[in-house]
Design an enzyme around this catalytic site. Sequence first.
Site, PDB file in Angstrom:
ATOM      1  N   CYS A 197       0.864  -1.188   0.000  1.00 53.71           N
ATOM      2  CA  CYS A 197       0.000   0.000   0.000  1.00 53.71           C
ATOM      3  C   CYS A 197       0.897   1.234   0.000  1.00 53.71           C
ATOM      4  O   CYS A 197       2.093   1.142  -0.323  1.00 53.71           O
ATOM      5  CB  CYS A 197      -0.993  -0.015   1.159  1.00 53.71           C
ATOM      6  SG  CYS A 197      -0.254   0.063   2.803  1.00 53.71           S
ATOM      7  N   ASN A 206       2.316   1.485   4.246  1.00 55.43           N
ATOM      8  CA  ASN A 206       2.648   0.222   4.937  1.00 55.43           C
ATOM      9  C   ASN A 206       2.398   0.304   6.444  1.00 55.43           C
ATOM     10  O   ASN A 206       3.108  -0.303   7.252  1.00 55.43           O
ATOM     11  CB  ASN A 206       4.092  -0.241   4.647  1.00 55.43           C
ATOM     12  CG  ASN A 206       4.420  -1.650   5.145  1.00 55.43           C
ATOM     13  OD1 ASN A 206       5.530  -1.932   5.568  1.00 55.43           O
ATOM     14  ND2 ASN A 206       3.465  -2.548   5.111  1.00 55.43           N
ATOM     15  N   CYS A 221      -1.337   0.907   7.387  1.00 53.28           N
ATOM     16  CA  CYS A 221      -2.781   0.654   7.551  1.00 53.28           C
ATOM     17  C   CYS A 221      -3.257  -0.581   6.794  1.00 53.28           C
ATOM     18  O   CYS A 221      -3.565  -1.612   7.399  1.00 53.28           O
ATOM     19  CB  CYS A 221      -3.602   1.871   7.110  1.00 53.28           C
ATOM     20  SG  CYS A 221      -3.258   3.357   8.059  1.00 53.28           S
ATOM     21  N   ARG A 222      -3.324  -0.497   5.466  1.00 53.71           N
ATOM     22  CA  ARG A 222      -3.948  -1.576   4.688  1.00 53.71           C
ATOM     23  C   ARG A 222      -3.059  -2.803   4.512  1.00 53.71           C
ATOM     24  O   ARG A 222      -3.505  -3.936   4.766  1.00 53.71           O
ATOM     25  CB  ARG A 222      -4.367  -1.040   3.298  1.00 53.71           C
ATOM     26  CG  ARG A 222      -5.492  -0.030   3.372  1.00 53.71           C
ATOM     27  CD  ARG A 222      -5.663   0.704   2.051  1.00 53.71           C
ATOM     28  NE  ARG A 222      -4.517   1.586   1.810  1.00 53.71           N
ATOM     29  CZ  ARG A 222      -4.340   2.313   0.704  1.00 53.71           C
ATOM     30  NH1 ARG A 222      -5.231   2.230  -0.274  1.00 53.71           N
ATOM     31  NH2 ARG A 222      -3.291   3.096   0.593  1.00 53.71           N
ATOM     32  N   SER A 223      -1.815  -2.608   4.028  1.00 52.84           N
ATOM     33  CA  SER A 223      -1.003  -3.807   3.727  1.00 52.84           C
ATOM     34  C   SER A 223      -0.612  -4.605   4.974  1.00 52.84           C
ATOM     35  O   SER A 223      -0.517  -5.838   4.886  1.00 52.84           O
ATOM     36  CB  SER A 223       0.206  -3.470   2.852  1.00 52.84           C
ATOM     37  OG  SER A 223       1.054  -2.528   3.446  1.00 52.84           O
ATOM     38  N   ASP A 283      -8.126   4.075   1.277  1.00 52.04           N
ATOM     39  CA  ASP A 283      -7.135   4.387   2.301  1.00 52.04           C
ATOM     40  C   ASP A 283      -7.853   4.889   3.553  1.00 52.04           C
ATOM     41  O   ASP A 283      -8.510   5.930   3.509  1.00 52.04           O
ATOM     42  CB  ASP A 283      -6.186   5.462   1.756  1.00 52.04           C
ATOM     43  CG  ASP A 283      -4.998   5.688   2.668  1.00 52.04           C
ATOM     44  OD1 ASP A 283      -5.083   5.322   3.865  1.00 52.04           O
ATOM     45  OD2 ASP A 283      -3.991   6.226   2.194  1.00 52.04           O
TER      46      ASP A 283
HETATM   47  P1  4NP Z   1      -1.761   2.934   4.075  1.00 46.46           P
HETATM   48  O1  4NP Z   1      -2.296   4.324   4.631  1.00 46.46           O
HETATM   49  O2  4NP Z   1      -1.247   3.182   2.682  1.00 46.46           O
HETATM   50  O3  4NP Z   1      -2.976   2.053   4.068  1.00 46.46           O
HETATM   51  O4  4NP Z   1      -0.698   2.451   5.028  1.00 46.46           O
HETATM   52  C1  4NP Z   1      -1.469   5.444   4.723  1.00 46.46           C
HETATM   53  C2  4NP Z   1      -0.709   5.632   5.855  1.00 46.46           C
HETATM   54  C3  4NP Z   1       0.106   6.753   5.973  1.00 46.46           C
HETATM   55  C4  4NP Z   1       0.151   7.666   4.955  1.00 46.46           C
HETATM   56  C5  4NP Z   1      -0.592   7.472   3.811  1.00 46.46           C
HETATM   57  C6  4NP Z   1      -1.399   6.359   3.698  1.00 46.46           C
HETATM   58  N1  4NP Z   1       0.966   8.826   5.088  1.00 46.46           N
HETATM   59  O5  4NP Z   1       0.902   9.691   4.199  1.00 46.46           O
HETATM   60  O6  4NP Z   1       1.708   8.939   6.067  1.00 46.46           O
END
Ligand code: 4NP
Length: 152
Positions: free
Chosen positions: A8, A11, A13-15, A122
């Site tokens: 994702c 790295n 939240c989702r993955s 997201d």
């Molecule tokens: P993820 O969510 O891609 O599902 O891990 C996010 C977590 C952090 C950020 C963006 C998306 N960030 O910009 O810090």
Amino acid sequence: MIKVLMVCLGNICRSPLAEGILFSKVDNDKVSVDSAGTGGWHIGELPDQRSIDVAKNHQLDLSNQRCRKFSNSDFENFDIIYVMDKSNYKDVVSIARNEKDKQKVQLILNEVYPKQNLDVPDPYYGGANGFENVYQMLDEACEIISNKLLES
Ligand code: 4NP
């Protein structure tokens, strides 16, 4: 060993959820699961507390996971690379070295809704309910993936 990588943006939240869910559904002697992010803001950190909490609600422990950034050596080290959304797809494919690398990259929800190219939203900027919603989507996809891996 079949090696699966979940990718994702952050790295956190989702993955990490996808990694934990698939890990819980497969024979860990036959399938390895890891995750990475295309962005490098959270390297070395634990998953987001909201992902840890939603996983715990479903008897999964993400506390051994640490954030890392996707790199092009992952194309060598993994057989299948599942991405969460079309933006991740574009970012990962943009550093693929050849057609074989590109073919390893799949949108994870295409396992549930073939060819529809749907995104796992997201949840980072939303409330806790977004994380449960993501959990349910990923659980459905990983159930299908684990059954497919049994056949391969
Ligand atoms: P993820 O969510 O891609 O599902 O891990 C996010 C977590 C952090 C950020 C963006 C998306 N960030 O910009 O810090």
